[in-house]
Design an enzyme around this catalytic site. Structure first.
Site, PDB file in Angstrom:
ATOM      1  N   TYR A 155       0.863  -1.184   0.000  1.00  0.00           N
ATOM      2  CA  TYR A 155       0.000   0.000   0.000  1.00  0.00           C
ATOM      3  C   TYR A 155       0.894   1.226   0.000  1.00  0.00           C
ATOM      4  O   TYR A 155       1.847   1.309   0.769  1.00  0.00           O
ATOM      5  CB  TYR A 155      -0.894  -0.004   1.240  1.00  0.00           C
ATOM      6  CG  TYR A 155      -1.788   1.219   1.386  1.00  0.00           C
ATOM      7  CD1 TYR A 155      -1.491   2.205   2.326  1.00  0.00           C
ATOM      8  CD2 TYR A 155      -2.907   1.396   0.590  1.00  0.00           C
ATOM      9  CE1 TYR A 155      -2.304   3.322   2.474  1.00  0.00           C
ATOM     10  CE2 TYR A 155      -3.724   2.528   0.723  1.00  0.00           C
ATOM     11  CZ  TYR A 155      -3.416   3.478   1.669  1.00  0.00           C
ATOM     12  OH  TYR A 155      -4.207   4.597   1.798  1.00  0.00           O
TER      13      TYR A 155
ATOM     14  N   ASP B 267       9.458   3.077  -1.117  1.00  0.00           N
ATOM     15  CA  ASP B 267       8.443   3.688  -0.263  1.00  0.00           C
ATOM     16  C   ASP B 267       8.797   3.393   1.196  1.00  0.00           C
ATOM     17  O   ASP B 267       8.478   2.337   1.723  1.00  0.00           O
ATOM     18  CB  ASP B 267       7.058   3.157  -0.612  1.00  0.00           C
ATOM     19  CG  ASP B 267       5.993   3.807   0.262  1.00  0.00           C
ATOM     20  OD1 ASP B 267       4.796   3.613  -0.039  1.00  0.00           O
ATOM     21  OD2 ASP B 267       6.354   4.488   1.236  1.00  0.00           O
TER      22      ASP B 267
ATOM     23  N   LYS C 290       5.185   9.631   8.142  1.00  0.00           N
ATOM     24  CA  LYS C 290       5.010   9.101   9.504  1.00  0.00           C
ATOM     25  C   LYS C 290       6.067   9.637  10.480  1.00  0.00           C
ATOM     26  O   LYS C 290       5.980  10.795  10.886  1.00  0.00           O
ATOM     27  CB  LYS C 290       4.965   7.570   9.456  1.00  0.00           C
ATOM     28  CG  LYS C 290       3.724   7.047   8.696  1.00  0.00           C
ATOM     29  CD  LYS C 290       3.622   5.543   8.731  1.00  0.00           C
ATOM     30  CE  LYS C 290       2.583   5.045   7.728  1.00  0.00           C
ATOM     31  NZ  LYS C 290       1.244   4.853   8.313  1.00  0.00           N
TER      32      LYS C 290
HETATM   33  P1  KE4 Z   1      -0.523   8.532   4.368  1.00  0.00           P
HETATM   34  O1  KE4 Z   1      -1.146   9.218   3.176  1.00  0.00           O
HETATM   35  O2  KE4 Z   1      -1.530   7.675   5.115  1.00  0.00           O
HETATM   36  O3  KE4 Z   1       0.244   9.472   5.290  1.00  0.00           O
HETATM   37  O4  KE4 Z   1       0.601   7.528   3.823  1.00  0.00           O
HETATM   38  C1  KE4 Z   1       0.266   6.569   2.855  1.00  0.00           C
HETATM   39  C2  KE4 Z   1       1.244   5.419   2.944  1.00  0.00           C
HETATM   40  C3  KE4 Z   1       2.250   5.320   2.011  1.00  0.00           C
HETATM   41  N1  KE4 Z   1       3.152   4.319   2.059  1.00  0.00           N
HETATM   42  C4  KE4 Z   1       3.106   3.371   3.028  1.00  0.00           C
HETATM   43  C5  KE4 Z   1       4.128   2.275   3.036  1.00  0.00           C
HETATM   44  C6  KE4 Z   1       2.089   3.425   4.019  1.00  0.00           C
HETATM   45  O5  KE4 Z   1       2.041   2.469   4.982  1.00  0.00           O
HETATM   46  C7  KE4 Z   1       1.138   4.463   3.987  1.00  0.00           C
HETATM   47  C8  KE4 Z   1       0.000   4.571   4.984  1.00  0.00           C
HETATM   48  N2  KE4 Z   1      -0.123   3.508   5.930  1.00  0.00           N
HETATM   49  C9  KE4 Z   1      -1.470   3.275   6.432  1.00  0.00           C
HETATM   50  C10 KE4 Z   1      -1.477   2.064   7.360  1.00  0.00           C
HETATM   51  N3  KE4 Z   1      -0.587   1.049   7.055  1.00  0.00           N
HETATM   52  C11 KE4 Z   1      -1.986   4.475   7.130  1.00  0.00           C
HETATM   53  C12 KE4 Z   1      -3.176   4.241   8.024  1.00  0.00           C
HETATM   54  C13 KE4 Z   1      -4.470   4.656   7.376  1.00  0.00           C
HETATM   55  O6  KE4 Z   1      -4.631   4.468   6.155  1.00  0.00           O
HETATM   56  O7  KE4 Z   1      -5.328   5.165   8.134  1.00  0.00           O
END
Ligand code: KE4
Length: 424
Positions: free
Chosen positions: A141, A236, A264
């Site tokens: 993801y 990523d 993060k």
């Molecule tokens: P954000 O747009 O959520 O800040 O980041 C997206 C993203 C990009 N790349 C990786 C490897 C990620 O894990 C994420 C976002 N992670 C999720 C949970 N694994 C965020 C939690 C959510 O979607 O509420």
């Protein structure tokens, strides 16, 4: 007011009562928790119930909730203004810290989320190469950008969403998906589309199908194959940046990527993402070059000072060995409890992140991750919550520890895990 009443109000005002799907507990059942406050390794819901937190806001809080230095930095900056709309002093400081920590990153652009980082990096890779196809791995993801919601992990996998409603098939078909850790499949896709592939985007350690580690040679193969065809590698590291080491996964696993996405921990809990990489590529980004990307709150001083305070303390502590030790104590203890109860399980762990799968199969990609008994995971989650332990409300996620988790926290958590599993 009770969680249930609050959540009913939330549900009437926001889709699913949440600002992000996985928070709705759809995959695990039970009443979602509404949070009132958090500090260190603990979090309290609206009913005053306390939990030991292994969700840790999905990864940003490697120093724990409300770390005094991070809070102080934000409070002091707030007195000087929340947003300027021009370059601020702190962006330069944080950019220097990122470039110094991650050798493959010669230049960096700050944005406000991991999604913005990855969607911008994809656009940049397409603009730089003049090519249109993107390769991603099943179960990974990378945020909710149109090109990346194809066979994605995390919330898309957890909720079983096909992954592309609202994304025109003309867009989706430009994303090629292969199984994680499958070098053969990657080679095949390049033999067929190679000259038209702009980039491969990869989680160097997957966190969004649950934790899945790269097999030996996997990341090297991505680097070799992309180099042979003139495609870029986008690493990523939104989860892994500063999580696994000061230089992220790429410091541990090498394979110098062309572009790196961050988020993060970079913002220490405040909205911040970034993408960066080789100077000759980054200089294509507007206004230096023609690839456009912008943002009102990009590089926002509040987020940036939270990131600086987080990284300064993290680099001072250099806590990675201790985090690994405590995490392995926790995973060993959980494994013992599950084995004692005769419950098949696999625990994939690296550094201070791990996932418990309820399967007797080795979990090395999305297909094997899906062999986990998700109904059992739901009961496990709800039972832990009753005992005062908060873990991610979804099988395809990572548990996280922080420097705020103590030996006593782990001992207490293991006692609670034992009681929770006994009541399964
Ligand atoms: P954000 O747009 O959520 O800040 O980041 C997206 C993203 C990009 N790349 C990786 C490897 C990620 O894990 C994420 C976002 N992670 C999720 C949970 N694994 C965020 C939690 C959510 O979607 O509420």
């Amino acid at each position: 007011m009770k969680n249930r009443e609050l959540f009913e109000k939330a549900r009437a005002l926001m889709p699913g009562g949440v600002s992000s799907p996985v928070r709705a507990f759809k995959a695990v059942g039970g009443e979602p928790v509404v949070v009132a406050s958090a500090r260190g390794s603990r979090i309290w819901d609206a009913e005053g119930r306390e939990y030991i937190d292994f969700l840790m806001s999905w990864g940003p809080l490697i120093l724990g909730h409300a770390h005094p230095q991070v809070v102080r930095a934000v409070q002091e900056q707030a007195q000087k203004g929340l947003s300027y709309g021009l370059t601020n002093l702190h962006e330069i400081t944080l950019a220097q810290m990122v470039v110094s920590a991650m050798p493959a990153v010669e230049m960096v652009r700050f944005v406000s989320s991991g999604t913005e980082a990855t969607m911008s990096a994809i656009r940049l890779a397409r603009g730089y190469t003049g090519r249109k196809y993107v390769v991603k791995f099943e179960g990974c993801y990378h945020g909710h950008g149109d090109s990346l919601l194809v066979s994605a992990g995390s919330g898309v996998a957890t909720l079983g969403i096909p992954g592309t409603p609202g994304v025109p098939e003309e867009v989706a078909k430009l994303t090629l998906v292969v199984p994680y850790n499958d070098v053969g499949a990657l080679k095949e896709v390049f033999e067929r589309y190679g000259e038209d592939i702009a980039c491969v985007i990869v989680e160097p350690v997957a966190g969004n199908m649950g934790v899945v580690l790269p097999k030996p040679g996997f990341l090297e193969a991505i680097r070799e194959i992309t180099r042979a065809y003139g495609a870029l590698v986008i690493c990523d590291e939104v989860i892994t940046n500063f999580r696994l080491s000061k230089g992220g996964a790429q410091e541990l696993l090498g394979r110098d990527p062309d572009l790196t996405c961050m988020g993060k921990i970079l913002g220490g809990g405040m909205p911040l993402g970034a993408y960066g990489g080789r100077r000759e590529i980054m200089e294509k980004v507007a206004p230096e070059g023609p690839v456009y990307q912008a943002g009102t709150l990009s590089g926002n001083p509040l987020s940036v000072v939270a990131g600086i305070a987080t990284l300064e303390e993290l680099f001072r502590l250099n806590p990675y060995q201790e985090l690994q030790r405590l995490t392995q104590k926790l995973t060993a203890g959980i494994g013992e409890v599950l084995s004692r109860k005769g419950i098949p399980h696999r625990i994939n762990q690296i550094g201070s992140m791990f996932t418990v799968f309820f399967t007797d199969r080795e979990v090395y990609d999305y297909e094997t991750a899906k062999t986990s008994d998700r109904e059992l995971f739901g009961r496990f989650f709800r039972s832990l919550l009753r005992e005062g332990v908060l873990i991610p409300p979804a099988q395809f996620e990572a548990w996280f520890l922080s420097t705020a988790h103590t030996e006593e926290d782990i001992d207490t958590a293991l006692e609670r895990v034992d009681r929770a599993v006994s009541s399964l």
